[in-house]
Scaffold this motif. Structure first.
Motif, PDB file in Angstrom:
ATOM      1  N   VAL A 112       0.855  -1.184   0.000  1.00  0.00           N
ATOM      2  CA  VAL A 112       0.000   0.000   0.000  1.00  0.00           C
ATOM      3  C   VAL A 112       0.892   1.236   0.000  1.00  0.00           C
ATOM      4  O   VAL A 112       1.895   1.291   0.718  1.00  0.00           O
ATOM      5  CB  VAL A 112      -0.913   0.009   1.248  1.00  0.00           C
ATOM      6  CG1 VAL A 112      -1.740   1.287   1.311  1.00  0.00           C
ATOM      7  CG2 VAL A 112      -1.807  -1.229   1.252  1.00  0.00           C
ATOM      8  N   ALA A 113       0.539   2.216  -0.801  1.00  0.00           N
ATOM      9  CA  ALA A 113       1.282   3.481  -0.821  1.00  0.00           C
ATOM     10  C   ALA A 113       0.713   4.428   0.219  1.00  0.00           C
ATOM     11  O   ALA A 113      -0.503   4.594   0.315  1.00  0.00           O
ATOM     12  CB  ALA A 113       1.190   4.124  -2.203  1.00  0.00           C
ATOM     13  N   TYR A 114       1.592   5.034   1.010  1.00  0.00           N
ATOM     14  CA  TYR A 114       1.175   6.147   1.865  1.00  0.00           C
ATOM     15  C   TYR A 114       1.626   7.416   1.153  1.00  0.00           C
ATOM     16  O   TYR A 114       2.821   7.701   1.044  1.00  0.00           O
ATOM     17  CB  TYR A 114       1.783   6.067   3.260  1.00  0.00           C
ATOM     18  CG  TYR A 114       1.211   7.118   4.189  1.00  0.00           C
ATOM     19  CD1 TYR A 114       0.011   6.887   4.859  1.00  0.00           C
ATOM     20  CD2 TYR A 114       1.836   8.349   4.367  1.00  0.00           C
ATOM     21  CE1 TYR A 114      -0.541   7.858   5.687  1.00  0.00           C
ATOM     22  CE2 TYR A 114       1.293   9.314   5.192  1.00  0.00           C
ATOM     23  CZ  TYR A 114       0.102   9.070   5.850  1.00  0.00           C
ATOM     24  OH  TYR A 114      -0.443  10.035   6.661  1.00  0.00           O
ATOM     25  N   SER A 115       0.657   8.178   0.639  1.00  0.00           N
ATOM     26  CA  SER A 115       0.931   9.320  -0.217  1.00  0.00           C
ATOM     27  C   SER A 115       0.713  10.627   0.543  1.00  0.00           C
ATOM     28  O   SER A 115      -0.386  10.916   0.996  1.00  0.00           O
ATOM     29  CB  SER A 115      -0.002   9.261  -1.443  1.00  0.00           C
ATOM     30  OG  SER A 115       0.271  10.289  -2.359  1.00  0.00           O
ATOM     31  N   TRP A 116       1.783  11.412   0.676  1.00  0.00           N
ATOM     32  CA  TRP A 116       1.714  12.661   1.431  1.00  0.00           C
ATOM     33  C   TRP A 116       2.418  13.770   0.652  1.00  0.00           C
ATOM     34  O   TRP A 116       3.201  13.508  -0.246  1.00  0.00           O
ATOM     35  CB  TRP A 116       2.336  12.473   2.819  1.00  0.00           C
ATOM     36  CG  TRP A 116       3.779  12.050   2.817  1.00  0.00           C
ATOM     37  CD1 TRP A 116       4.278  10.803   2.516  1.00  0.00           C
ATOM     38  CD2 TRP A 116       4.912  12.862   3.131  1.00  0.00           C
ATOM     39  NE1 TRP A 116       5.644  10.788   2.621  1.00  0.00           N
ATOM     40  CE2 TRP A 116       6.069  12.035   3.003  1.00  0.00           C
ATOM     41  CE3 TRP A 116       5.081  14.188   3.516  1.00  0.00           C
ATOM     42  CZ2 TRP A 116       7.358  12.504   3.237  1.00  0.00           C
ATOM     43  CZ3 TRP A 116       6.365  14.652   3.756  1.00  0.00           C
ATOM     44  CH2 TRP A 116       7.476  13.828   3.608  1.00  0.00           C
ATOM     45  N   GLU A 117       2.139  15.008   0.993  1.00  0.00           N
ATOM     46  CA  GLU A 117       2.626  16.141   0.210  1.00  0.00           C
ATOM     47  C   GLU A 117       4.087  16.440   0.549  1.00  0.00           C
ATOM     48  O   GLU A 117       4.396  17.252   1.419  1.00  0.00           O
ATOM     49  CB  GLU A 117       1.742  17.366   0.455  1.00  0.00           C
ATOM     50  CG  GLU A 117       0.336  17.191  -0.097  1.00  0.00           C
ATOM     51  CD  GLU A 117      -0.544  18.414   0.110  1.00  0.00           C
ATOM     52  OE1 GLU A 117       0.007  19.502   0.381  1.00  0.00           O
ATOM     53  OE2 GLU A 117      -1.759  18.287   0.013  1.00  0.00           O
ATOM     54  N   SER A 118       4.967  15.768  -0.205  1.00  0.00           N
ATOM     55  CA  SER A 118       6.398  16.005  -0.034  1.00  0.00           C
ATOM     56  C   SER A 118       6.989  16.758  -1.219  1.00  0.00           C
ATOM     57  O   SER A 118       8.175  17.098  -1.198  1.00  0.00           O
ATOM     58  CB  SER A 118       7.141  14.679   0.141  1.00  0.00           C
ATOM     59  OG  SER A 118       7.181  13.957  -1.075  1.00  0.00           O
ATOM     60  N   ASN A 119       6.177  16.987  -2.259  1.00  0.00           N
ATOM     61  CA  ASN A 119       6.665  17.687  -3.454  1.00  0.00           C
ATOM     62  C   ASN A 119       6.551  19.198  -3.258  1.00  0.00           C
ATOM     63  O   ASN A 119       5.861  19.899  -4.003  1.00  0.00           O
ATOM     64  CB  ASN A 119       5.938  17.216  -4.711  1.00  0.00           C
ATOM     65  CG  ASN A 119       4.429  17.228  -4.586  1.00  0.00           C
ATOM     66  OD1 ASN A 119       3.888  17.027  -3.496  1.00  0.00           O
ATOM     67  ND2 ASN A 119       3.743  17.450  -5.692  1.00  0.00           N
ATOM     68  N   VAL A 120       7.225  19.665  -2.208  1.00  0.00           N
ATOM     69  CA  VAL A 120       7.304  21.082  -1.852  1.00  0.00           C
ATOM     70  C   VAL A 120       8.771  21.360  -1.513  1.00  0.00           C
ATOM     71  O   VAL A 120       9.631  20.500  -1.684  1.00  0.00           O
ATOM     72  CB  VAL A 120       6.396  21.402  -0.639  1.00  0.00           C
ATOM     73  CG1 VAL A 120       4.927  21.288  -1.026  1.00  0.00           C
ATOM     74  CG2 VAL A 120       6.698  20.485   0.543  1.00  0.00           C
TER      75      VAL A 120
END
Length: 281
Positions: A112-120
């Motif tokens: 499972v992917a845990y997708s969080w806003e790291s593209n900053v």
């Protein structure tokens, strides 16, 4: 995948430019050292995802939603892949799928992917990693209560910071049995944060799950860029070194012979997930 890796490389060089400036003539070497990718795999739309993108500032507080297909009834365990810095939603799915392909060689299991806003920018990404600790801890507790199958965390790069912060929340809540194992892959956290008395040391010792830190001295992103930016050594480059006594349940695992660069830890055939699977067994 080459273009996605290029974006990550440029983001690292620009976002951490002040740190690289300290390296003087080593800048060109650093740039070429950042070459590498995880194999260029593309996830199907059905890839299961837990995401907090756009949900951290909801009126009810930080929360997570699920996406994709969650029909893996025959599985006895699941893996949760927590990506690192400069990763958008599509790449988060691709990374988790890539890890799944790699694990199929030794331990077939859904990832499972845990997708969080790291593209900053880098500093904001570190703050976002901390902000994700509550929704991730909540999801893990709910999974343990409603499903119960063991969850093995694979945390790449800055995902190690999110994971360490989540372990602290689980320890504070007494939910020490919410995880089956934690594997840090090229962890972008300070080397002394995992020892007794470090930021994550007490939480590592409190949880009922082994925590293994897989590090590679070939990882130039950590040995050059992270060190220049954060003014410390990363645990993912050479382990905890001699920072202090290690907590029970923690171990450093040297995979320099298997991992060629920062992007290859979970690459099928060339990464270290076969070693991860062997340690979990």
């Amino acid at each position: 995948m080459a273009s996605q890796t290029g974006v990550t490389r440029r983001r690292l060089l620009l976002g951490l430019g002040s740190g690289l400036g300290l390296l003087g003539g080593g800048g060109a070497y650093v740039y070429w050292s950042l070459q590498g990718d995880s194999g260029g795999y593309t996830a199907p739309k059905s890839q299961p995802v837990v995401t907090t993108r756009g949900l951290l500032d909801s009126p009810e507080g930080p929360t997570a939603e699920t996406e994709g297909t969650w029909s893996f009834d025959d599985a006895s365990e699941v893996f949760l892949f927590i990506h690192g810095f400069s990763t958008d939603a599509e790449r988060a799915r691709n990374n988790a799928y890539t890890a799944q392909v790699a694990l199929e060689e030794s331990t077939p299991a859904p990832v499972v992917a845990y997708s969080w806003e790291s593209n900053v920018e880098w500093e904001q990404a570190k703050d976002n990693a901390v902000a994700n600790r509550t929704p991730l801890a909540q999801w893990l507790v709910e999974w343990a209560e409603t499903d119960g199958r063991p969850v093995h965390v694979l945390a790449h790069s800055l995902g190690a910071r999110l994971t360490g912060e989540t372990l602290r929340v689980l320890a504070e809540q007494g939910a020490t049995d919410a995880l089956a194992s934690v594997s840090l892959l090229g962890g972008a956290i300070p080397y002394d944060s995992v020892v007794q008395g470090g930021r994550y040391g007490d939480a590592i010792e409190a949880v009922d799950a082994p925590v293994s830190n897989f590090y590679s001295q070939n990882d130039k992103v950590l040995s050059w860029v992270y060190r220049a930016s954060d003014r410390t050594h990363a645990v993912g480059h050479a382990g905890a070194r001699d920072a202090g006594p290690l907590p029970d349940g923690y171990q450093d695992v040297n995979v320099t012979d298997l991992v060629a660069d920062h992007y290859s830890y979970f690459e099928p055939g060339e990464g270290c997930l076969s070693r991860v699977a062997a340690e979990i067994e």
